[in-house]
Design a protein around this motif. Structure first.
Motif, PDB file in Angstrom:
ATOM      1  N   TRP A  85       1.000  -1.391   0.029  1.00  0.00           N
ATOM      2  CA  TRP A  85       0.074  -0.310   0.114  1.00  0.00           C
ATOM      3  C   TRP A  85       0.342   1.482   0.178  1.00  0.00           C
ATOM      4  CZ3 TRP A  85       2.065   2.212   4.175  1.00  0.00           C
ATOM      5  CH2 TRP A  85       2.454   0.690   5.371  1.00  0.00           C
ATOM      6  N   ASP A  86       2.317   1.770   0.379  1.00  0.00           N
ATOM      7  CA  ASP A  86       3.174   2.430   0.532  1.00  0.00           C
ATOM      8  C   ASP A  86       2.703   3.105  -1.192  1.00  0.00           C
ATOM      9  OD1 ASP A  86       4.665   0.033   0.064  1.00  0.00           O
ATOM     10  OD2 ASP A  86       6.512   1.172   0.969  1.00  0.00           O
ATOM     11  N   THR A  87       2.800   2.260  -1.901  1.00  0.00           N
ATOM     12  CA  THR A  87       3.526   3.159  -3.077  1.00  0.00           C
ATOM     13  C   THR A  87       1.993   2.622  -3.930  1.00  0.00           C
ATOM     14  OG1 THR A  87       4.476   0.876  -3.968  1.00  0.00           O
ATOM     15  CG2 THR A  87       5.978   2.791  -2.837  1.00  0.00           C
ATOM     16  N   SER A  88       1.151   1.382  -4.344  1.00  0.00           N
ATOM     17  CA  SER A  88       0.411   1.865  -5.144  1.00  0.00           C
ATOM     18  C   SER A  88      -0.645   0.844  -4.464  1.00  0.00           C
ATOM     19  CB  SER A  88       0.563   0.617  -5.988  1.00  0.00           C
ATOM     20  OG  SER A  88       1.256  -0.906  -4.912  1.00  0.00           O
ATOM     21  N   ARG A  90      -4.569   1.941  -2.272  1.00  0.00           N
ATOM     22  CA  ARG A  90      -5.330   3.529  -2.164  1.00  0.00           C
ATOM     23  C   ARG A  90      -5.621   3.823  -0.433  1.00  0.00           C
ATOM     24  NH1 ARG A  90     -12.359   3.372  -2.195  1.00  0.00           N
ATOM     25  NH2 ARG A  90     -12.485   4.514  -3.436  1.00  0.00           N
ATOM     26  N   TYR A 115       3.949   9.672  -6.110  1.00  0.00           N
ATOM     27  CA  TYR A 115       2.567   8.547  -5.746  1.00  0.00           C
ATOM     28  C   TYR A 115       2.022   8.602  -6.552  1.00  0.00           C
ATOM     29  CZ  TYR A 115       5.120   8.469  -0.911  1.00  0.00           C
ATOM     30  OH  TYR A 115       5.940   8.534   0.047  1.00  0.00           O
ATOM     31  N   LEU A 118      -0.283   5.150  -7.471  1.00  0.00           N
ATOM     32  CA  LEU A 118      -1.414   4.780  -5.848  1.00  0.00           C
ATOM     33  C   LEU A 118      -2.564   5.450  -6.212  1.00  0.00           C
ATOM     34  CD1 LEU A 118      -1.565   4.850  -2.668  1.00  0.00           C
ATOM     35  CD2 LEU A 118      -1.084   7.419  -2.421  1.00  0.00           C
ATOM     36  N   THR A 279       2.721   6.276   3.304  1.00  0.00           N
ATOM     37  CA  THR A 279       2.370   7.125   2.317  1.00  0.00           C
ATOM     38  C   THR A 279       1.274   8.896   3.014  1.00  0.00           C
ATOM     39  OG1 THR A 279       0.198   6.052   2.036  1.00  0.00           O
ATOM     40  CG2 THR A 279       1.830   6.234   0.303  1.00  0.00           C
TER      41      THR A 279
END
Length: 293
Positions: A85-88, A90, A115, A118, A279
């Protein structure tokens, strides 16, 4: 009992209807009803009772709901972590209308450049609605004006603002300073809706001076109020950050009220049990940078 049972229960609770919950979950109504019955059998208690054509949650259902929401939140966070989740993943961001109009678009533009993979979801609504969405884990965090009403929310100020009394540039009050509050009794007030942070601050500040605002107009749209003020339909109390262009171009006038403090803060809020991802931390850093600009 499975997580699917919990998700169905939470949806039925929020929708207050088996039918609407089934539609939202893309399930059949019998399958949704069966899941609720299985959950009731598992806990040996009724979670909902029929009330006319609808349903009513029982005390047991009310007790289960906050724990069910928390369980789903933890699962979502685990699922997001496993999906990088930290790059791709929601990120769901909420905002009050004032912040969503004048600050959030620039922040989102900067953030998406850092990002690009994201998936961002943004919800702009009145402060009380946004706060409830954060509490129910429909949003990861939010930016609001006004006071926070739940002890379960963490809040920190990220920017200062103030409200400004405005009128038509042809109004006798335009440019006036230290206007006496009593002289506004016969004015038509054009105000934001009652549950907005802007309206709550205006109402409370005036109430401290024993003055009750009785609007002739109420609107969720600040732009609509500015337009109405500009053609002389009344006066309003609106966020300074949203009026900079109109005041600079002399499209509307402003005035000050004697001994009236209309300063306020914009706050970042998120649930006390929320895991702050990298993120989210980066977005929070951007808020700090905004304060230092």
């Amino acid at each position: 009992m499975t997580l699917k049972h919990i998700k169905i229960f939470v949806t039925v609770y929020q929708e207050e209807s088996i039918t609407r919950a089934a539609e939202k979950l893309r399930m059949t109504q019998p399958a949704t009803s069966l899941a609720i019955r299985e959950l009731e059998e598992y806990y040996h208690t009724k979670l909902f009772e029929r009330s006319g054509r609808g349903i009513r949650v029982t005390s047991a259902g009310s007790q289960l709901y906050p724990n069910a929401v928390r369980l789903l939140s933890l699962y979502d966070e685990m699922d997001a972590e496993m999906k990088n989740w930290d790059t791709s993943g929601r990120l769901r961001i909420g905002s009050s209308i004032s912040i969503g109009s004048c600050i959030l678009p620039q922040l989102i533009s900067r953030f998406t450049k850092e990002y690009p993979e994201l998936d961002l979801y943004v919800n702009v609504d009145s402060s009380d609605v946004i706060e409830q969405n954060v509490l129910e884990n429909h949003l990861d965090f939010a930016l609001i004006e006004g006071s926070v009403h739940s002890e379960k929310l963490k809040a920190s100020v990220f920017l200062d603002d103030e409200l400004v009394p405005v009128c038509s540039r042809f109004h006798p009050l335009a440019g006036a300073e230290n206007v006496e509050l009593d002289s506004l009794k016969n004015e038509h007030f054009l105000m934001r809706e009652p549950h907005s942070g802007t309206r709550q601050l205006a109402d409370s500040s005036f109430a401290l001076k024993n003055f009750q605002i009785r609007p002739t107009w109420e609107s969720t749209s600040t732009a609509a109020l500015i337009n109405a003020v500009s053609i002389g339909l009344g006066i309003s109390i609106l966020p300074k950050r949203m009026l900079e262009k109109q005041l600079r171009m002399h499209q509307i006038g402003s005035f000050t009220i004697r001994d009236m403090d209309l300063k306020r803060h914009y706050s970042l809020i998120y649930h006390e049990n929320k895991f702050v991802s990298p993120t989210m931390e980066r977005f929070f850093e951007m808020l700090t940078e905004l304060r230092n600009d």
